[in-house]
Motif scaffolding. Structure first.
Motif, PDB file in Angstrom:
ATOM      1  N   SER A 184       0.995  -1.174  -0.138  1.00 20.94           N
ATOM      2  CA  SER A 184      -0.143  -0.107   0.061  1.00 20.94           C
ATOM      3  C   SER A 184       0.853   1.127  -0.026  1.00 20.94           C
ATOM      4  O   SER A 184       0.440   2.215  -0.656  1.00 20.94           O
ATOM      5  CB  SER A 184      -1.051  -0.129   1.096  1.00 20.94           C
ATOM      6  OG  SER A 184      -0.426  -0.210   2.574  1.00 20.94           O
ATOM      7  N   ILE A 185       1.973   1.314   0.685  1.00 19.12           N
ATOM      8  CA  ILE A 185       2.928   2.473   0.728  1.00 19.12           C
ATOM      9  C   ILE A 185       3.588   2.502  -0.668  1.00 19.12           C
ATOM     10  O   ILE A 185       3.623   3.697  -1.244  1.00 19.12           O
ATOM     11  CB  ILE A 185       4.141   2.111   1.627  1.00 19.12           C
ATOM     12  CG1 ILE A 185       3.625   2.328   3.073  1.00 19.12           C
ATOM     13  CG2 ILE A 185       5.002   3.155   1.481  1.00 19.12           C
ATOM     14  CD1 ILE A 185       4.416   1.821   4.204  1.00 19.12           C
ATOM     15  N   ALA A 186       3.759   1.451  -1.494  1.00 19.96           N
ATOM     16  CA  ALA A 186       4.373   1.627  -2.681  1.00 19.96           C
ATOM     17  C   ALA A 186       3.350   2.162  -3.771  1.00 19.96           C
ATOM     18  O   ALA A 186       3.502   2.998  -4.684  1.00 19.96           O
ATOM     19  CB  ALA A 186       4.630   0.252  -3.305  1.00 19.96           C
ATOM     20  N   VAL A 187       1.968   1.804  -3.659  1.00 20.99           N
ATOM     21  CA  VAL A 187       0.677   2.366  -4.158  1.00 20.99           C
ATOM     22  C   VAL A 187       0.702   4.035  -4.195  1.00 20.99           C
ATOM     23  O   VAL A 187       0.690   4.578  -5.085  1.00 20.99           O
ATOM     24  CB  VAL A 187      -0.313   1.685  -4.142  1.00 20.99           C
ATOM     25  CG1 VAL A 187      -1.655   2.417  -4.833  1.00 20.99           C
ATOM     26  CG2 VAL A 187      -0.386   0.319  -4.669  1.00 20.99           C
ATOM     27  N   ALA A 188       0.886   4.140  -2.843  1.00 22.88           N
ATOM     28  CA  ALA A 188       0.826   5.655  -2.772  1.00 22.88           C
ATOM     29  C   ALA A 188       1.916   6.627  -3.013  1.00 22.88           C
ATOM     30  O   ALA A 188       1.738   7.815  -3.780  1.00 22.88           O
ATOM     31  CB  ALA A 188       0.633   5.993  -1.115  1.00 22.88           C
ATOM     32  N   ALA A 189       3.128   5.923  -3.196  1.00 19.11           N
ATOM     33  CA  ALA A 189       4.278   6.652  -3.540  1.00 19.11           C
ATOM     34  C   ALA A 189       4.311   6.587  -4.943  1.00 19.11           C
ATOM     35  O   ALA A 189       4.767   7.885  -5.357  1.00 19.11           O
ATOM     36  CB  ALA A 189       5.590   5.769  -3.080  1.00 19.11           C
ATOM     37  N   VAL A 190       4.101   5.855  -5.663  1.00 23.82           N
ATOM     38  CA  VAL A 190       4.062   5.769  -7.279  1.00 23.82           C
ATOM     39  C   VAL A 190       3.061   6.608  -7.651  1.00 23.82           C
ATOM     40  O   VAL A 190       3.127   7.560  -8.759  1.00 23.82           O
ATOM     41  CB  VAL A 190       3.783   4.157  -7.709  1.00 23.82           C
ATOM     42  CG1 VAL A 190       3.310   4.579  -9.101  1.00 23.82           C
ATOM     43  CG2 VAL A 190       4.847   3.494  -7.601  1.00 23.82           C
ATOM     44  N   THR A 191       1.665   6.687  -7.041  1.00 21.42           N
ATOM     45  CA  THR A 191       0.706   7.678  -7.379  1.00 21.42           C
ATOM     46  C   THR A 191       1.176   9.104  -7.151  1.00 21.42           C
ATOM     47  O   THR A 191       1.006  10.099  -8.087  1.00 21.42           O
ATOM     48  CB  THR A 191      -0.472   7.349  -6.621  1.00 21.42           C
ATOM     49  OG1 THR A 191      -1.146   6.083  -6.648  1.00 21.42           O
ATOM     50  CG2 THR A 191      -1.933   8.471  -6.877  1.00 21.42           C
ATOM     51  N   PHE A 192       1.729   9.554  -6.025  1.00 20.38           N
ATOM     52  CA  PHE A 192       2.451  10.661  -5.867  1.00 20.38           C
ATOM     53  C   PHE A 192       3.339  11.164  -6.941  1.00 20.38           C
ATOM     54  O   PHE A 192       3.300  12.251  -7.359  1.00 20.38           O
ATOM     55  CB  PHE A 192       2.968  10.689  -4.322  1.00 20.38           C
ATOM     56  CG  PHE A 192       3.199  12.173  -3.985  1.00 20.38           C
ATOM     57  CD1 PHE A 192       2.309  12.924  -3.152  1.00 20.38           C
ATOM     58  CD2 PHE A 192       4.630  12.731  -4.390  1.00 20.38           C
ATOM     59  CE1 PHE A 192       2.743  14.105  -2.785  1.00 20.38           C
ATOM     60  CE2 PHE A 192       4.928  14.004  -4.039  1.00 20.38           C
ATOM     61  CZ  PHE A 192       4.025  14.796  -3.023  1.00 20.38           C
ATOM     62  N   ALA A 193       4.263  10.198  -7.021  1.00 16.28           N
ATOM     63  CA  ALA A 193       5.204  10.664  -8.258  1.00 16.28           C
ATOM     64  C   ALA A 193       4.423  10.841  -9.646  1.00 16.28           C
ATOM     65  O   ALA A 193       4.856  11.971 -10.260  1.00 16.28           O
ATOM     66  CB  ALA A 193       6.199   9.380  -8.484  1.00 16.28           C
ATOM     67  N   VAL A 194       3.650  10.100 -10.208  1.00 13.31           N
ATOM     68  CA  VAL A 194       3.161  10.499 -11.362  1.00 13.31           C
ATOM     69  C   VAL A 194       2.053  11.700 -11.152  1.00 13.31           C
ATOM     70  O   VAL A 194       2.531  12.567 -12.205  1.00 13.31           O
ATOM     71  CB  VAL A 194       2.117   8.963 -11.474  1.00 13.31           C
ATOM     72  CG1 VAL A 194       1.169   9.364 -12.878  1.00 13.31           C
ATOM     73  CG2 VAL A 194       2.863   7.902 -11.772  1.00 13.31           C
ATOM     74  N   LEU A 195       1.380  12.006 -10.208  1.00 16.29           N
ATOM     75  CA  LEU A 195       0.693  13.070 -10.072  1.00 16.29           C
ATOM     76  C   LEU A 195       1.867  14.234 -10.070  1.00 16.29           C
ATOM     77  O   LEU A 195       1.379  15.690 -10.710  1.00 16.29           O
ATOM     78  CB  LEU A 195      -0.077  13.285  -8.898  1.00 16.29           C
ATOM     79  CG  LEU A 195      -1.372  12.280  -9.020  1.00 16.29           C
ATOM     80  CD1 LEU A 195      -2.293  12.242  -7.816  1.00 16.29           C
ATOM     81  CD2 LEU A 195      -2.219  12.303 -10.208  1.00 16.29           C
TER      82      LEU A 195
END
Length: 348
Positions: free
Chosen positions: A128-139
């Protein structure tokens, strides 16, 4: 914030200006609420209701204060030019966290801290931390309109059940009425939310759905100006308002927009209806009873009224009054159809 503009580019002859963009806006509105309904059981199982006593009408006051404080902080940051980067980090962080909630709810992979924890709603496992981090980076790196739209739909769908499960029928009805009134005040009287809308547009955060009239449009253009520059200050908009103006900045004339709040607040009633009213489920995949489906359908009727108002009356218009009126009307029709007295549906 909801706002639709009349300009269009690249549309076939005979198609009314903005038609495709408006269809996209309505589709995003409906999809966010439908997905929110579909995630309700999973979010409830994760223990992520915003309030533990959904029948307490005081929750409305707490929620309103939270929104007003956040609004005030952001308007101050945009007005005085301090802390805008922090606002963007906060907004993208919130979007990323809620995207992780949606991921865990959909897949069952990973963990999110439940209510009662100081980390409530935050990812607490590697997945779940990885999903949040990747989402933040893309946005952060690629804030294109379709990327933001998908992100807003997904994290909005996670937020709707978290909010709706925290409000029983009476509190959520009070909230819808009160916030429609606040929307009208912010648009027609104070106008302070136009600054918020313009500032959020500059940050390119996924807080509004943006659908262009032409696929040539890009939010990543350095000249992109969501609210049309200085002219935006002349018209009020609070995150739930609509406006029809084609003679503004190029970006303004090429897009239709809808604030994410216009889906979150009406969607709360659909979730609350499905969770707290004793009525047979009519759409098992959504765990939705007749009042919940009525709220969804009523919201679409309200959206139609909002779009009609946009094209008939020039200027800024509050969006939540027609949307919430439609949602409440559809909800009550669904309740009566399910054999629930109106007084019970209203929580009286």
């Amino acid at each position: 914030m909801s706002e639709q503009t009349a300009g269009a580019t690249g549309e076939p002859t005979g198609i009314p200006s903005g038609t495709y963009a408006y269809v996209g806006i309505v589709a995003l509105y409906a999809a966010t609420i439908v997905l929110g309904l579909a995630l309700t059981d999973e979010v409830a199982g994760m223990g992520l209701a915003m309030f533990q006593d959904p029948g307490d009408v005081g929750n409305v006051g707490v929620f309103a204060v939270m929104l007003l404080v956040a609004t005030g902080v952001m308007v101050a940051a945009f007005r005085y030019g301090y802390g805008e980067a922090l606002v963007r980090v906060f907004l993208l962080g919130s979007a990323s966290t809620l995207t992780a909630v949606a991921f865990v709810a959909l897949t069952g992979i990973g963990e999110i801290a439940a209510s009662g924890s100081v980390l409530m709603g935050l990812p607490t496992s590697p997945a779940s931390i990885a999903v949040a981090a990747v989402t933040f980076a893309v946005l952060w790196v690629y804030p294109e309109w379709y990327v933001n739209d998908v992100a807003a739909m997904i994290f909005g769908a996670a937020a709707i059940p978290m909010l709706g499960l925290g409000f029983g029928p009476f509190p959520v009805v009070v909230l819808l009425i009160a916030w429609a009134g606040y929307d009208a005040y912010a648009v027609y009287v104070s106008g302070h939310m136009q600054e918020l809308a313009a500032g959020l547009g500059d940050l390119k955060a996924p807080i509004v759905f943006v659908v262009p009239h032409s696929l040539d449009f890009s939010m990543r253009d350095p000249d992109f100006d969501l609210m049309g520059g200085d002219e935006a200050d002349e018209n009020a908009d609070d995150g739930t308002s609509t406006e029809d103006q084609s003679a503004e900045s190029p970006a303004r004339a090429e897009i239709a927009l809808l604030g994410l709040g216009d889906a979150l607040i009406p969607g709360m009633l659909a979730v609350s209806a499905g969770a707290f009213l004793d009525a047979p489920v009519v759409v098992p995949a959504l765990n939705a009873n007749a009042p919940a489906i009525g709220a969804l359908g009523g919201g679409l009727v309200g959206m139609a009224g909002l779009l009609y108002l946009v094209h008939r009356v020039e200027g800024a218009h509050a969006g939540l009054p027609p949307l919430n009126a439609g949602v409440l009307g559809g909800y009550l029709v669904g309740a009566v159809a399910a054999g629930i007295p109106v007084t019970t549906a209203l929580g009286l």
